[in-house]
Enzyme design. Structure first.
Site, PDB file in Angstrom:
ATOM      1  N   GLY A   8       0.493  -9.164   1.620  1.00  0.00           N
ATOM      2  CA  GLY A   8       1.051  -8.236   2.615  1.00  0.00           C
ATOM      3  C   GLY A   8       0.938  -8.846   4.004  1.00  0.00           C
ATOM      4  O   GLY A   8       0.771  -8.150   5.000  1.00  0.00           O
ATOM      5  N   GLN A  12       2.113  -5.148   9.582  1.00  0.00           N
ATOM      6  CA  GLN A  12       1.498  -4.961  10.908  1.00  0.00           C
ATOM      7  C   GLN A  12       0.076  -5.516  10.949  1.00  0.00           C
ATOM      8  O   GLN A  12      -0.273  -6.286  11.845  1.00  0.00           O
ATOM      9  CB  GLN A  12       1.477  -3.473  11.272  1.00  0.00           C
ATOM     10  CG  GLN A  12       0.932  -3.206  12.671  1.00  0.00           C
ATOM     11  CD  GLN A  12       0.374  -1.800  12.849  1.00  0.00           C
ATOM     12  OE1 GLN A  12       0.110  -1.091  11.871  1.00  0.00           O
ATOM     13  NE2 GLN A  12       0.193  -1.396  14.090  1.00  0.00           N
ATOM     14  N   LEU A  13      -0.733  -5.142   9.978  1.00  0.00           N
ATOM     15  CA  LEU A  13      -2.113  -5.628   9.962  1.00  0.00           C
ATOM     16  C   LEU A  13      -2.188  -7.061   9.450  1.00  0.00           C
ATOM     17  O   LEU A  13      -2.986  -7.863   9.942  1.00  0.00           O
ATOM     18  CB  LEU A  13      -2.970  -4.698   9.092  1.00  0.00           C
ATOM     19  CG  LEU A  13      -4.432  -5.095   8.938  1.00  0.00           C
ATOM     20  CD1 LEU A  13      -5.144  -5.133  10.281  1.00  0.00           C
ATOM     21  CD2 LEU A  13      -5.136  -4.119   7.990  1.00  0.00           C
ATOM     22  N   TYR A 142       0.764   8.922  -0.229  1.00  0.00           N
ATOM     23  CA  TYR A 142      -0.015   7.807   0.321  1.00  0.00           C
ATOM     24  C   TYR A 142      -1.512   8.141   0.284  1.00  0.00           C
ATOM     25  O   TYR A 142      -2.338   7.334  -0.170  1.00  0.00           O
ATOM     26  CB  TYR A 142       0.454   7.551   1.753  1.00  0.00           C
ATOM     27  CG  TYR A 142      -0.312   6.515   2.529  1.00  0.00           C
ATOM     28  CD1 TYR A 142      -0.248   5.173   2.202  1.00  0.00           C
ATOM     29  CD2 TYR A 142      -1.079   6.891   3.629  1.00  0.00           C
ATOM     30  CE1 TYR A 142      -0.928   4.227   2.942  1.00  0.00           C
ATOM     31  CE2 TYR A 142      -1.760   5.951   4.379  1.00  0.00           C
ATOM     32  CZ  TYR A 142      -1.691   4.617   4.021  1.00  0.00           C
ATOM     33  OH  TYR A 142      -2.366   3.692   4.756  1.00  0.00           O
TER      34      TYR A 142
HETATM   35  N1  SER Z   1      -1.339   4.538   9.856  1.00  0.00           N
HETATM   36  C1  SER Z   1      -1.139   5.102   8.543  1.00  0.00           C
HETATM   37  C2  SER Z   1       0.026   6.001   8.503  1.00  0.00           C
HETATM   38  O1  SER Z   1       0.344   6.548   9.521  1.00  0.00           O
HETATM   39  C3  SER Z   1      -2.350   5.850   8.112  1.00  0.00           C
HETATM   40  O2  SER Z   1      -3.202   5.002   7.443  1.00  0.00           O
HETATM   41  O3  SER Z   1       0.588   6.181   7.460  1.00  0.00           O
END
Ligand code: SER
Length: 323
Positions: A8, A12-13, A142
């Site tokens: 990944g 972003q990360l 999620y």
């Molecule tokens: N930054 C993430 C989101 O907004 C939360 O972990 O889905």
């Protein structure tokens, strides 16, 4: 020399983590994997492997191609986009994690990092200073995938001795890369608008507080957790992690300290309900106690660095790189 794998790496990360790991281990010892080719030139100083993280055989082949000390598995579908495609989010988030954990169980890597999130919390969670052992009742796919993933991490550690470590990240804000599909994304988008001198239309209401963190703090937390001796890592689900909390209006006010003409409008959409289900602030004393976590950047520092960096990135000579 053992290698380090970031799955990944185009996200972003991933971009920020890869750059920090290159500085620590040298670019050639960091292998970057993603389903799409990273755009960041710095990231591409490391060898890139195309990988669909839901394909276990393909993942195993990557691990078998070298000797790996660590893997950072960051590929996931985030909260907002996950609500549009619930089964696809579940499949990507769970299958890819189980693939990594299976490869670790087979002895193909020594230590695993996988991110959890404030999305594990839900309406039954206290709104403020959420304790480590708060009830986990997420309303998003999620969040459900993160709660299940935390359980799988603890299971693989307890049953198979897999050294897997995790953090419940708050919203992450940086300037090398853009977030995609999350509910906390507004807090990056707002800086892009402010740097361009444009009015920002915010998809959350002005009084929605959420926990947030400058991404360099998050990267440092990740590397510190991964460097901690195994016996210090008492929590094998995921550690609460915190730095600051603010509402969109509080962030806009902080931006106006430096950009007095900055304007914001509010047009909450379906992401509002997700934000409303998440806490305002997090108690991360377990991380501070067990492995010495300490955040460095607060709201003022965040605004200073984000505004300056986005202005520079959006300046005409850099404009083609910012999308
Ligand atoms: N930054 C993430 C989101 O907004 C939360 O972990 O889905």
């Amino acid at each position: 020399m053992k290698k380090h794998l970031v799955i990944g790496a185009a996200g972003q990360l991933g971009v920020e983590l890869v750059l920090a790991m290159q500085a620590k281990h040298r670019p050639e010892n960091v292998i970057v994997a993603d389903i799409r080719t990273p755009e960041d030139e710095g990231v591409l100083r490391s060898p890139f492997v195309h990988l669909d993280a839901t394909d276990r055989d393909a993942m195993r082949a990557v691990f078998q191609s070298d000797t790996y000390a660590t893997v950072y598995h960051l590929a996931a579908m985030l909260s907002a986009v996950g609500e549009k495609r619930p089964l696809a989010a579940w499949d990507l988030n769970m299958t890819s994690l189980l693939n990594v954990l299976e490869c670790a169980r087979e002895g193909l890597v020594e230590r695993v990092f996988w991110p959890s999130s404030i999305a594990v919390f839900g309406p039954a969670t206290p709104k403020h200073d959420v304790p480590q052992d708060a009830p986990l009742d997420p309303t998003t796919v999620y969040g459900i995938s993160k709660v299940a993933g935390e359980g799988w991490c603890r299971y693989y550690h307890a049953q198979y001795g897999v050294d897997v470590r995790s953090l419940r990240y708050p919203g992450l804000l940086g300037h090398r890369s853009l977030p995609g599909g999350g509910t906390t994304d507004y807090a990056v988008d707002i800086f892009v608008s402010a740097a361009r001198g444009e009015t920002y239309s915010c998809f959350l209401s002005e009084d929605t507080p959420l926990p947030m963190m400058y991404i360099e703090d998050a990267v440092r937390a990740t590397l510190e957790l991964m460097d901690a001796p195994s016996e210090s890592v008492a929590i094998r689900t995921a550690y609460n992690l915190a730095a600051m909390s603010f509402t969109p209006e509080e962030l806009a006010d902080a931006i106006r300290q430096r950009e007095p003409d900055f304007a914001i409008a509010y047009a909450p959409d379906s992401r509002q309900a997700i934000a409303d289900s998440w806490p305002a602030s997090i108690d991360d004393s377990a991380a501070r106690r067990d492995w010495g976590w300490k955040h460095e950047v607060d709201v003022e520092g965040l605004v200073e660095v984000m505004l300056a960096a986005w202005k520079q990135r959006l300046a005409p000579s850099h404009a083609t790189k910012a999308q």
